[in-house]
Design an enzyme around this catalytic site. Structure first.
Site, mmCIF file in Angstrom:
data_model
loop_
_atom_site.group_PDB
_atom_site.id
_atom_site.type_symbol
_atom_site.label_atom_id
_atom_site.label_comp_id
_atom_site.label_asym_id
_atom_site.label_seq_id
_atom_site.Cartn_x
_atom_site.Cartn_y
_atom_site.Cartn_z
ATOM 1 N N HIS A 78 0.621 -1.551 -0.030
ATOM 2 C CA HIS A 78 -0.120 0.094 -0.015
ATOM 3 C C HIS A 78 0.806 1.343 -0.092
ATOM 4 O O HIS A 78 0.084 2.096 0.330
ATOM 5 C CB HIS A 78 -1.213 0.157 1.259
ATOM 6 C CG HIS A 78 -1.776 -1.080 1.553
ATOM 7 N ND1 HIS A 78 -2.502 -1.809 0.826
ATOM 8 C CD2 HIS A 78 -1.468 -1.790 2.719
ATOM 9 C CE1 HIS A 78 -2.886 -2.974 1.243
ATOM 10 N NE2 HIS A 78 -2.537 -3.178 2.484
ATOM 11 N N ASP A 97 5.854 -8.010 2.532
ATOM 12 C CA ASP A 97 6.333 -8.519 4.037
ATOM 13 C C ASP A 97 5.582 -9.589 4.657
ATOM 14 O O ASP A 97 6.227 -10.426 5.300
ATOM 15 C CB ASP A 97 6.609 -7.117 4.809
ATOM 16 C CG ASP A 97 5.479 -6.447 5.120
ATOM 17 O OD1 ASP A 97 4.367 -6.639 4.550
ATOM 18 O OD2 ASP A 97 5.493 -5.502 5.841
#
Length: 488
Positions: free
Chosen positions: A82, A239
């Site tokens: 994002h 991640d």
């Protein structure tokens, strides 16, 4: 010996992990960089800081490990989703990247929900919130139109750093979902959603598999990092995907429970589970998914409590361990920044309820730990309702190192929690690089060599029963106070 290098870009720092083909970690390095807060609710980062951090980390790894650059077989990067980097015609960032915690696009988010909410979740497999790139781009279109006019490439943070390393303008099929610009049904950029954002699909990168091998390191990249041209570079992933992978969760039915800044429960499934209360992503193992629930303020609540009232985590935990389960009627709701699962409500507030004259600081210490665990129980019940709640899980994140908190959570969820030696996402990236380049023969081989169980925490029957009753009270308090939170 062949070595593998994984580099993660987190909220405040980058971490690198050097992994051997024997599954051992030989060195790590970390370098911090700033997050900028130019206005209330805004959060931005300079992507050039991430590249600089990578270069410093790699050079530190080479220095402390005494491994020759030619011995590093492959490199992979990961970062939080994002966070879009916008590049101009000169390949320089046209502005700082809007970080995923930024809340400036609240109005755009609300408008999208009202006008296209159901359509977006059908297409993107995720519901609209201010953390996604789409509403952030709409904010830019409405407030900084010149920024979008100057933009020639849009890519994620790790993809920007890798672009500087190899010149490849690509992203992966997991990262692509984080923009809320992808038609997840066909894994292609959506012309309509990009139009809403004020961009063309031409500015977005081609989508590749996370294990795709890319071009060799450029001469400038070798000079900047100290790496050899022979080091292979793969596309990599996000991640959380790499953290789940590093935990060894590579089969349906497995799950991770994360006690970090935010709390997450991510079961592994063999199909996409689409629900507005979930954040759904592909897994790096082809055909698998990890639909996750989330509570916004997990370890963040513990840190806020420590910073506000003083003490250390160790002192707080020792005192909390002396208090009876249930804190003698004291409850904490961890809605410091609103809540995600299952309420999707940014207006909820945190609160202590039930305080009496006999309550001590230790009671409040434990109430914070229990309150976050109750919120995780809310997440777990959502998964149970959807038929995908795990029967056991791997506990990850900094909070998982706290034995008391882990036991509270095991009792709260009524499932065993396994702790493994190292679940850093940079380790997952190194493992994935090993599979992509044949250093490990398969995902199963990578997990068997690299993932080691440290201990197990099993639920205690009296704890399970006590927290089941406490959870009912916790929910009653939430329902009673929600209308008041909305008026504040």
């Amino acid at each position: 010996m062949k070595y593998l290098l994984g580099v993660d870009f987190g909220g405040s720092s980058s971490k690198a992990t050097l992994l051997g083909e024997d599954g051992r970690v030989y060195a790590t390095a970390s370098h911090e960089y700033p997050t900028y807060y130019p206005h209330n609710g805004w959060a931005e980062q300079d992507p050039r800081d991430s590249y600089d951090a990578l270069c410093k980390n790699v050079r530190e790894i080479l220095r402390v490990s005494h491994v020759a650059p030619q011995e590093i077989a492959a490199l992979a990067l990961d970062a939080a989703t994002h966070t879009a980097v916008l590049l101009g015609a000169d390949d320089q960032p046209v502005r700082r990247a809007i970080y995923w915690t930024d809340a400036r696009a609240a109005r755009q988010t609300q408008r999208l929900r009202e006008e296209m909410g159901e359509e977006i979740i059908r297409e993107c497999y995720n519901s609209v919130s201010s953390l996604w790139t789409l509403p952030q781009l709409i904010w830019l279109r409405e407030n900084e139109p010149e920024t979008l006019r100057r933009t020639r490439r849009l890519l994620a943070v790790k993809d920007y750093v890798r672009y500087r390393l190899t010149g490849d303008f690509v992203t992966d099929s997991i990262e692509a979902m984080g923009f809320l610009l992808l038609d997840a049904r066909v894994n292609r950029w959506s012309e309509r959603l990009c139009g809403l954002a004020g961009i063309s699909t031409a500015v977005l990168p081609p989508i590749e598999d996370p294990m795709t091998l890319l071009s060799p390191l450029t001469g400038q990249a070798c000079e900047d990092t100290g790496l050899a041209p022979s080091t292979a570079v793969i596309v990599g992933a996000t991640d959380t995907a790499m953290e789940v992978y590093a935990a060894g969760a590579i089969r349906p039915g497995q799950a991770t429970v994360k006690l970090a800044t935010a709390g997450r429960i991510c079961p592994i499934t063999d199909h996409a589970v689409v629900d507005p209360r979930l954040v759904t992503y592909r897994h790096v193992v082809s055909g698998l998914w990890y639909p996750g629930t989330a509570t916004k303020s997990c370890a963040a609540s513990n840190r806020w409590y420590r910073d506000t009232f003083g003490g250390s985590f160790e002192e707080m935990s020792r005192a909390a361990a002396e208090v009876e389960r249930g804190c003698e009627g004291l409850f904490f709701h961890p809605y410091l920044q609103g809540e995600i699962t299952p309420y999707l409500d940014d207006k909820l507030r945190a609160s202590f309820v039930g305080a009496a004259g006999f309550h001590t600081r230790a009671h409040f210490n434990r109430a914070v730990l229990e309150g976050v665990a109750y919120s995780m129980k809310d997440c777990f019940e959502t998964l149970a309702e959807l038929g995908i709640a795990p029967a056991e899980a791997i506990a990850i994140g900094g909070g998982a190192k706290n034995a008391l908190w882990r036991q509270i959570l095991a009792d709260m969820l009524n499932i065993p929690l396994r702790v493994v030696e190292n679940v850093d996402s940079s380790l997952g990236s190194a493992m994935l690089a090993g599979v992509a380049t044949g250093v490990f023969s398969s995902h199963e081989d990578a997990v068997s060599r690299c993932v080691r169980t440290v201990e197990d925490t099993v639920p205690v029957p009296e704890g399970v029963a006590g927290y089941a009753e406490g959870f009912r009270v916790y929910q009653e308090i939430q329902r009673a106070l929600a209308p008041i939170y909305h008026r504040l």
